[in-house]
Enzyme design. Structure first.
Site, PDB file in Angstrom:
ATOM      1  N   HIS A   1      42.004  62.496 -17.616  1.00 19.50           N
ATOM      2  CA  HIS A   1      42.388  61.957 -18.917  1.00 19.50           C
ATOM      3  C   HIS A   1      41.178  61.987 -19.844  1.00 19.50           C
ATOM      4  O   HIS A   1      40.043  61.828 -19.405  1.00 19.50           O
ATOM      5  CB  HIS A   1      42.904  60.522 -18.762  1.00 19.50           C
ATOM      6  CG  HIS A   1      43.527  59.975 -20.014  1.00 19.50           C
ATOM      7  ND1 HIS A   1      42.805  59.314 -20.973  1.00 19.50           N
ATOM      8  CD2 HIS A   1      44.809  60.009 -20.462  1.00 19.50           C
ATOM      9  CE1 HIS A   1      43.626  58.951 -21.956  1.00 19.50           C
ATOM     10  NE2 HIS A   1      44.842  59.355 -21.678  1.00 19.50           N
TER      11      HIS A   1
ATOM     12  N   GLU B   1      50.925  60.723 -16.671  1.00 11.93           N
ATOM     13  CA  GLU B   1      52.014  61.694 -16.606  1.00 11.93           C
ATOM     14  C   GLU B   1      52.597  61.812 -15.203  1.00 11.93           C
ATOM     15  O   GLU B   1      53.780  62.084 -15.032  1.00 11.93           O
ATOM     16  CB  GLU B   1      51.510  63.084 -17.005  1.00 11.93           C
ATOM     17  CG  GLU B   1      51.127  63.173 -18.456  1.00 11.93           C
ATOM     18  CD  GLU B   1      50.298  64.405 -18.734  1.00 11.93           C
ATOM     19  OE1 GLU B   1      50.102  65.224 -17.802  1.00 11.93           O
ATOM     20  OE2 GLU B   1      49.848  64.549 -19.864  1.00 11.93           O
TER      21      GLU B   1
END
Lengths: 392, 392
Positions: A277, A330
């Site tokens: 991320h 996700e």
């Protein structure tokens, strides 16, 4: 702007550039922590309803008691219907997108962008600067309350199904699942989806939130700002990845194939979707919670996902020890949404169902700021003015 | 982002903050000068066609000769038709906006936002990062070429008139006037409007252009970026003022009433619309040229506007000598558009007809940059985490 003006250079992509002050929340990437107002988002998702969190974002505080909570929930339940003229246009909007030959009935986020823009006009939304605080609040609630209705109707029309009217007996999350699937969901599935939605309501000054604020800074109506944000969310760098992580899990198919598959991907120089991320230097706190949500639901896909995650982290630690990578939101978002019965092409539109609440809180804050966002750029082309050649 | 991360504070509204490098153009506010690529925008408007300037913005250079110029003009003429499924939806889009009870058939920019979003889906536009340069160029040309067709059709439908098909014999500017009014315009009117359009194609990193770039930075499709920019343009702080300046001129009605009216406004603490600009510390170069364009056309309104401008500047110089104010682009823009037969509620949509060309050049540049724009904000709310109270 020329060098004669006072200018400031900043990092590319405005990375780390604090463009404004906010009271909505924050992301502390190095701590693996993020919050809405003064509360941990994860703790909110454990303890509260989506409607309570919605009110927290919009009004600044949680409802003080059950009566206040029910009052807000009742208010927003009453705003789920589409404004006059929009339902009639939805089949045409979906058909125009499908006629382009896109597989799967076109791009549902594109249809949502069109439909919400139309709804904004049908509500007759006025520039946010022409509204008092109560009028703006009403518009923002309308937009957030009607978004699931639009998303679900677009999905059903794309698949040759009749849209389903909202059920005022159901919570925001349960009603959304109902309008998509046509069945009133089991309580544990509705709660799992609700927790996903709470976790993704807001997350700092991401690109779609920033888009909403730039548009709102011109004083435009709230739908204009949300429509722009939907556009940003449709970008592959922003909202487009939950289905790709799930695709990887499906492609692996069974736990014993995980290691070979992952080693093959990495040795081929490919990324494993769902890991790493831009902001977090730790496990993504959303992923940690959604892993628990998924395991609470259980099932073959969840077992596989847990095994694949474990394998990916082991192989990454072994092959890239210098750059620790963690599971991001996700990965388990796709697993949870799949488990709740949402098809893959609904993952990003479902993200819009929650994030629109964060966008609207940001629009309200920007409206109070009343300051146009108008940056500058450095011209690096050939020196001007050069004489303009006459058209020959 | 927490203070543990590396952060940069910048002026409110990103004023003077250079967020990126650009080769498209620049505004030198202290010099009263702006340019597209290496050429003065005013000189381009004096010497070239809108199509030539469009190619300059999009491809980086003016066509080298008449054949190249005609080749691009021919290419863009062929892209004026709407994609399948859009024309059929336009009456419903306009009707939904009008049903809200807005006077004048709703908000034409809101309808344009919806219609262009729909067109993007109908063309099946793909994320800009999935396209090669030629594919992206094709999409950007489609959007710019079809925008006047949409704007004109929305206008006519709002007024109970049949939309008019584009005429491939006419230039971009002349065809736009034709599709709005239903009459092929006199050459001098078409040229006047063309010069207005050239002058407003681009103007630095204004809010709508920046919106387009933020959305494009996510890799979203080009229509998503343009739809967001239309939203920003609809804000009263950005695109909403040309008709207000004209309203003032109409309200004054005759030259001899100008001085009393203006003194009355200013002594009442009101602003005079059409004067002063955030960037220019001189006369707005667009205003200077448009004043000449208007006077070339002549007529009672133009004479009145010239007299009113003279009076305003005299009274302002007398009453506010410490803060020199100059005529801005809005003032003569409204006069020229009115003189060309465009009704007031078409002024901002007409601005979109030119500015979309600038937006698209910026989208192309942003696509090459391939860098997500994701700023940060400073959290100033109560300290987190506070314990989340249980729902009672």
């Amino acid at each position: 702007m020329s060098s004669a003006e006072q200018t400031v250079r900043v990092p590319a992509g405005l990375k780390g550039v604090q463009v404004t002050d906010t009271e909505i929340g924050d992301v502390r990437g190095s701590e693996g922590f993020y919050h809405y107002r003064q509360y941990s988002a994860v703790e909110l998702a454990e303890k509260r309803s989506l409607e309570d969190v919605w009110q927290l974002l919009l009004d600044g505080s949680l409802p003080a008691n059950r009566a206040a909570s029910e009052q807000f929930a009742s208010l927003v339940r009453g705003q789920r219907d589409l404004p006059a003229g929009v339902s009639e246009q939805l089949p045409g909007i979906v058909a125009a997108g499908s006629a382009s030959g896109d597989p799967g009935g076109g791009n549902p986020l594109g249809s949502l962008r069109t439909a919400l823009s139309l709804a904004g006009s049908a509500w007759g939304l006025q520039p946010i600067w022409d509204l008092d605080q109560q009028q703006l609040r009403r518009d923002l609630i309308r937009i957030c309350a009607a978004t699931p209705t639009l998303v679900a109707a677009i999905y059903r029309l794309s698949n040759g199904l009749e849209p389903i009217q909202p059920d005022a007996q159901l919570s925001h999350a349960a009603n959304y699942l109902f309008m998509v699937t046509g069945e009133r969901p089991e309580a544990e599935l509705a709660r799992a989806l609700e927790q996903y939605l709470i976790l993704t309501v807001d997350h700092g000054f991401n690109s779609s939130t920033f888009t909403a604020r730039v548009i709102a800074s011109t004083g435009a109506d709230a739908a204009a700002a949300v429509v722009g944000a939907i556009g940003a969310l449709s970008g592959p760098l922003h909202g487009g990845a939950p289905s790709r992580a799930l695709d990887t899990i499906h492609a692996i198919g069974s736990p014993e194939r995980a290691e070979d598959y992952i080693r093959g991907l990495l040795s081929g120089g490919e990324r494993v979707m769902g890991f790493g991320h831009a902001v977090y230097r730790t496990e993504d706190p959303r992923s940690a919670m959604l892993s628990g949500v998924a395991q609470r639901l259980g099932g073959g896909l969840v077992d596989l996902a847990v095994q694949v995650e474990k394998t990916v982290l082991e192989v990454l630690a072994e092959t890239k020890p210098e750059r620790p990578l963690y599971t991001n939101v996700e990965y388990y978002a796709g697993v949870v949404m799949d488990r709740c019965g949402l098809p893959e092409d609904m993952f990003t539109p479902t993200f819009a169902v929650s994030r629109v609440i964060g966008w609207c809180a940001n629009i309200a804050e920007q409206a109070r700021e009343r300051k146009l966002i108008r940056p500058s750029a450095r011209y690096i082309g050939p020196p001007a003015p050069a004489p303009v050649p006459e058209a020959d």
